[in-house]
Design a protein around this motif. Structure first.
Motif, PDB file in Angstrom:
ATOM      1  N   LEU A 241      34.159  52.783  38.656  1.00  0.00           N
ATOM      2  CA  LEU A 241      34.352  53.884  38.495  1.00  0.00           C
ATOM      3  C   LEU A 241      34.759  54.809  39.879  1.00  0.00           C
ATOM      4  N   ALA A 242      35.955  55.514  39.835  1.00  0.00           N
ATOM      5  CA  ALA A 242      36.077  56.468  41.046  1.00  0.00           C
ATOM      6  C   ALA A 242      34.971  57.208  41.604  1.00  0.00           C
ATOM      7  N   HIS A 243      35.000  57.725  42.416  1.00  0.00           N
ATOM      8  CA  HIS A 243      33.900  58.449  43.122  1.00  0.00           C
ATOM      9  C   HIS A 243      33.468  59.818  42.315  1.00  0.00           C
ATOM     10  N   TYR A 244      34.517  60.431  41.783  1.00  0.00           N
ATOM     11  CA  TYR A 244      34.438  61.518  41.106  1.00  0.00           C
ATOM     12  C   TYR A 244      34.012  61.403  39.566  1.00  0.00           C
ATOM     13  N   ALA A 245      34.250  60.092  39.269  1.00  0.00           N
ATOM     14  CA  ALA A 245      34.052  59.795  37.557  1.00  0.00           C
ATOM     15  C   ALA A 245      32.523  59.526  37.170  1.00  0.00           C
ATOM     16  N   LYS A 246      32.418  60.146  36.197  1.00  0.00           N
ATOM     17  CA  LYS A 246      31.160  59.884  35.455  1.00  0.00           C
ATOM     18  C   LYS A 246      31.331  58.897  34.196  1.00  0.00           C
ATOM     19  N   ALA A 247      32.744  58.788  33.696  1.00  0.00           N
ATOM     20  CA  ALA A 247      33.132  57.942  32.677  1.00  0.00           C
ATOM     21  C   ALA A 247      34.637  57.659  32.886  1.00  0.00           C
ATOM     22  N   ALA A 248      34.892  56.662  32.404  1.00  0.00           N
ATOM     23  CA  ALA A 248      36.470  56.459  32.167  1.00  0.00           C
ATOM     24  C   ALA A 248      36.740  55.220  31.384  1.00  0.00           C
ATOM     25  N   VAL A 249      37.863  55.424  30.393  1.00  0.00           N
ATOM     26  CA  VAL A 249      38.194  54.212  29.448  1.00  0.00           C
ATOM     27  C   VAL A 249      39.615  54.505  29.385  1.00  0.00           C
ATOM     28  N   ASP A 250      40.124  53.178  29.397  1.00  0.00           N
ATOM     29  CA  ASP A 250      41.691  53.196  28.968  1.00  0.00           C
ATOM     30  C   ASP A 250      41.825  52.767  27.423  1.00  0.00           C
ATOM     31  N   ILE A 251      43.020  53.203  27.150  1.00  0.00           N
ATOM     32  CA  ILE A 251      43.542  52.622  25.788  1.00  0.00           C
ATOM     33  C   ILE A 251      44.657  51.755  26.233  1.00  0.00           C
ATOM     34  N   GLU A 252      44.466  50.472  26.009  1.00  0.00           N
ATOM     35  CA  GLU A 252      45.345  49.765  26.109  1.00  0.00           C
ATOM     36  C   GLU A 252      46.273  48.907  24.909  1.00  0.00           C
ATOM     37  N   TYR A 253      47.539  48.684  25.190  1.00  0.00           N
ATOM     38  CA  TYR A 253      48.393  47.998  24.048  1.00  0.00           C
ATOM     39  C   TYR A 253      48.591  46.805  24.362  1.00  0.00           C
ATOM     40  N   GLU A 254      48.845  45.991  23.321  1.00  0.00           N
ATOM     41  CA  GLU A 254      48.916  44.600  23.440  1.00  0.00           C
ATOM     42  C   GLU A 254      50.516  44.213  23.822  1.00  0.00           C
ATOM     43  N   PHE A 255      51.121  44.148  25.111  1.00  0.00           N
ATOM     44  CA  PHE A 255      52.156  43.846  25.491  1.00  0.00           C
ATOM     45  C   PHE A 255      52.673  42.259  25.275  1.00  0.00           C
ATOM     46  N   ASP A 257      52.901  40.333  27.665  1.00  0.00           N
ATOM     47  CA  ASP A 257      52.101  39.772  28.954  1.00  0.00           C
ATOM     48  C   ASP A 257      50.672  39.775  28.509  1.00  0.00           C
ATOM     49  N   GLY A 258      50.216  40.755  27.553  1.00  0.00           N
ATOM     50  CA  GLY A 258      48.837  40.795  27.394  1.00  0.00           C
ATOM     51  C   GLY A 258      48.676  42.237  27.374  1.00  0.00           C
ATOM     52  N   PHE A 259      47.170  42.712  27.171  1.00  0.00           N
ATOM     53  CA  PHE A 259      46.826  44.462  27.039  1.00  0.00           C
ATOM     54  C   PHE A 259      47.069  44.980  28.401  1.00  0.00           C
ATOM     55  N   ALA A 260      47.530  46.118  28.262  1.00  0.00           N
ATOM     56  CA  ALA A 260      47.842  47.144  29.497  1.00  0.00           C
ATOM     57  C   ALA A 260      47.684  48.361  29.154  1.00  0.00           C
ATOM     58  N   GLU A 261      47.432  49.193  30.173  1.00  0.00           N
ATOM     59  CA  GLU A 261      47.131  50.638  29.870  1.00  0.00           C
ATOM     60  C   GLU A 261      48.177  51.504  29.636  1.00  0.00           C
ATOM     61  N   VAL A 262      47.865  52.267  28.453  1.00  0.00           N
ATOM     62  CA  VAL A 262      49.044  53.227  27.925  1.00  0.00           C
ATOM     63  C   VAL A 262      48.477  54.560  28.190  1.00  0.00           C
ATOM     64  N   GLU A 263      47.099  55.027  28.277  1.00  0.00           N
ATOM     65  CA  GLU A 263      46.519  56.028  28.472  1.00  0.00           C
ATOM     66  C   GLU A 263      44.868  55.799  28.813  1.00  0.00           C
ATOM     67  N   GLY A 264      44.488  56.987  29.737  1.00  0.00           N
ATOM     68  CA  GLY A 264      43.144  56.945  30.075  1.00  0.00           C
ATOM     69  C   GLY A 264      42.594  58.073  29.716  1.00  0.00           C
ATOM     70  N   ILE A 265      41.175  57.866  29.544  1.00  0.00           N
ATOM     71  CA  ILE A 265      40.290  59.244  29.122  1.00  0.00           C
ATOM     72  C   ILE A 265      39.257  59.112  30.317  1.00  0.00           C
TER      73      ILE A 265
END
Length: 453
Positions: A241-255, A257-265
């Motif tokens: 986690l970044a120093h300021y973050a309490k939680a973070a998750v990415d939504i990934e799509y299967e391109f 070449d594999g799964f990659a981030e398209v959105e972050g929460i």
């Protein structure tokens, strides 16, 4: 049929006018692309779908469109000026520069395989500007590297203009700029890109429930609105986690070449509003403002019922619009074998996302009566205000169907000689290629039904 690749999408984008290489006639510029007639429409439809979900369908989110050029101090106190960088290494043999954390092997040059590479150094990602006649080349402003910070500094402005009780959010869609070391993946990683971000301000003791709420809501939007199958999406929590973050998750799509981030929460806690509140204290003191308490801009919230004053926590949803378009196109790209042994390429987009909503095609190009009827149908469809309507007049029905399959047009309306006899036209559906005759007067309702699913 062979598996679809990003090169297939690139070829379609060029051939059918979705995306072009920026500055192409001068050799192009890495990480910069131009959106053509159909790319503009698809991007706009994705933006509208996001805005409808985040703003129009809710009563607790306001919109914002902040400046892309902003005061250097804003980025200093946000932490970007001192810490927004990537690890850069350079190959001493071939001179290639690479981002170390994205190298296939951090000990070998991706370009020539040499192991003679430099130690990593911090590479500033922000694009600095020298603005004004008296700047003398010194950086005194930046092109924003994200939309989020320009939202935080407007927290008090928005709250004063549109008072809200917590929780409430501020949504923004706009350009951002990063001096990427190695842009790649077509429009996946660029130097100029578009973000759709929403900052949701909550009481500190409710942050976990709203983080879960927005995580689930955003995944549902990708499935229900963009039409991406759940099997091709996944959540990936951040391991570090970044120093300021309490939680973070990415939504990934299967391109391909594999799964990659398209959105972050992200649960950013009170870091951002707190940083700019502290920055105002320092700024006022350094400016020799005597009454610091009265002149400080506090990005805090006062509860109208209890009078309690505190800095809210922030739950952020951050989507890359260009990446969303790439995922949508890749998901919709379909090659089909037809019963006659031929094949076709069709972009099976959700109808509301399609760049062209309907095409009107007179069967013969040199029959004025057919063209007049087709033009009248086109005008009737335009009055529906559902998006772009095209009138084709090439006279080659097969090529017209093929072109509209490839750009994702949900329905074509063909005007032929039978139309002159009984006032009916052929309605041809993109996905099934089904054709049926309907009355001209029924065309607008039939198209609306198709677009609305």
């Amino acid at each position: 049929m062979p598996a679809k690749t990003i090169n297939d999408i690139v070829a379609l984008c060029k051939r059918r006018g979705f995306i072009f290489t920026g500055s192409e006639i001068y050799g192009g510029l890495g990480g910069a692309y131009d959106y053509g007639p159909y790319g503009v429409e698809l991007m706009r439809n994705i933006r509208n779908a996001w805005w409808n979900a985040m703003v129009y369908s809710r009563n607790d989110v306001e919109g914002l469109d902040a400046a892309q050029i902003s005061n250097r101090l804003m980025w200093k106190y946000s932490g970007h000026e001192g810490g927004f960088s990537d690890p850069l290494v350079e190959c001493k043999k071939c001179g290639a520069r690479m981002r170390q954390d994205k190298m296939a092997d951090p000990t070998k040059c991706d370009n020539c395989g040499s192991t003679d590479i430099t130690e990593p150094r911090a590479y500033q990602l922000m694009m600095g500007l020298s603005i004004g006649a008296m700047a003398d080349g010194a950086i005194n402003a930046y092109l924003r590297p994200e939309t989020a910070t320009t939202t935080y500094v407007n927290f008090k402005n928005v709250l004063d203009a549109r008072p809200h009780k917590l929780p409430f959010g501020i949504a923004q869609i706009g350009k951002a700029f990063r001096n990427e070391i190695s842009p790649r993946g077509f429009v996946f990683r660029m130097r100029e890109f578009e973000q759709a971000e929403m900052q949701y301000f909550v009481r500190p003791d409710t942050d976990e429930q709203y983080f879960e709420m927005w995580r689930d809501a955003r995944m549902a939007w990708w499935i229900d609105v963009l039409g991406i199958p759940a099997a091709h999406l996944r959540f990936t929590p951040h391991e570090k986690l970044a120093h300021y973050a309490k939680a973070a998750v990415d939504i990934e799509y299967e391109f391909p070449d594999g799964f990659a981030e398209v959105e972050g929460i992200h649960n950013r806690q009170d870091f951002d509003l707190g940083s700019h509140t502290k920055a105002q204290n320092e700024f006022k003191i350094s400016a020799n403002v005597m009454d610091n308490k009265d002149s400080t801009v506090k990005l805090s919230y006062s509860d109208p019922q209890t009078g309690e004053n505190f800095i809210p926590y922030v739950i952020e949803t951050a989507m890359g619009v260009n990446r969303a378009m790439l995922a949508v196109m890749h998901n919709a790209y379909t090659e089909e074998e037809l019963p006659d042994g031929k094949s076709r390429l069709v972009l099976k987009l959700r109808p509301k996302l399609a760049p062209v909503k309907a095409a009107v095609i007179p069967l013969a190009r040199n029959v004025p009566e057919l063209l007049d009827i087709a033009t009248n149908i086109e005008n009737d469809l335009r009055r529906l205000a559902i998006g772009r309507i095209e009138l084709e007049n090439s006279g080659n029905i097969g090529k017209n169907y093929r072109r509209h399959d490839e750009i994702g047009t949900p329905v074509c309306i063909t005007v032929d000689h039978q139309t002159l006899e009984d006032a009916t036209v052929t309605l041809r559906l993109r996905d099934t290629m089904e054709q049926r005759r309907i009355k001209i007067d029924d065309v607008p309702r039939a198209v609306l039904d198709i677009i609305n699913g």
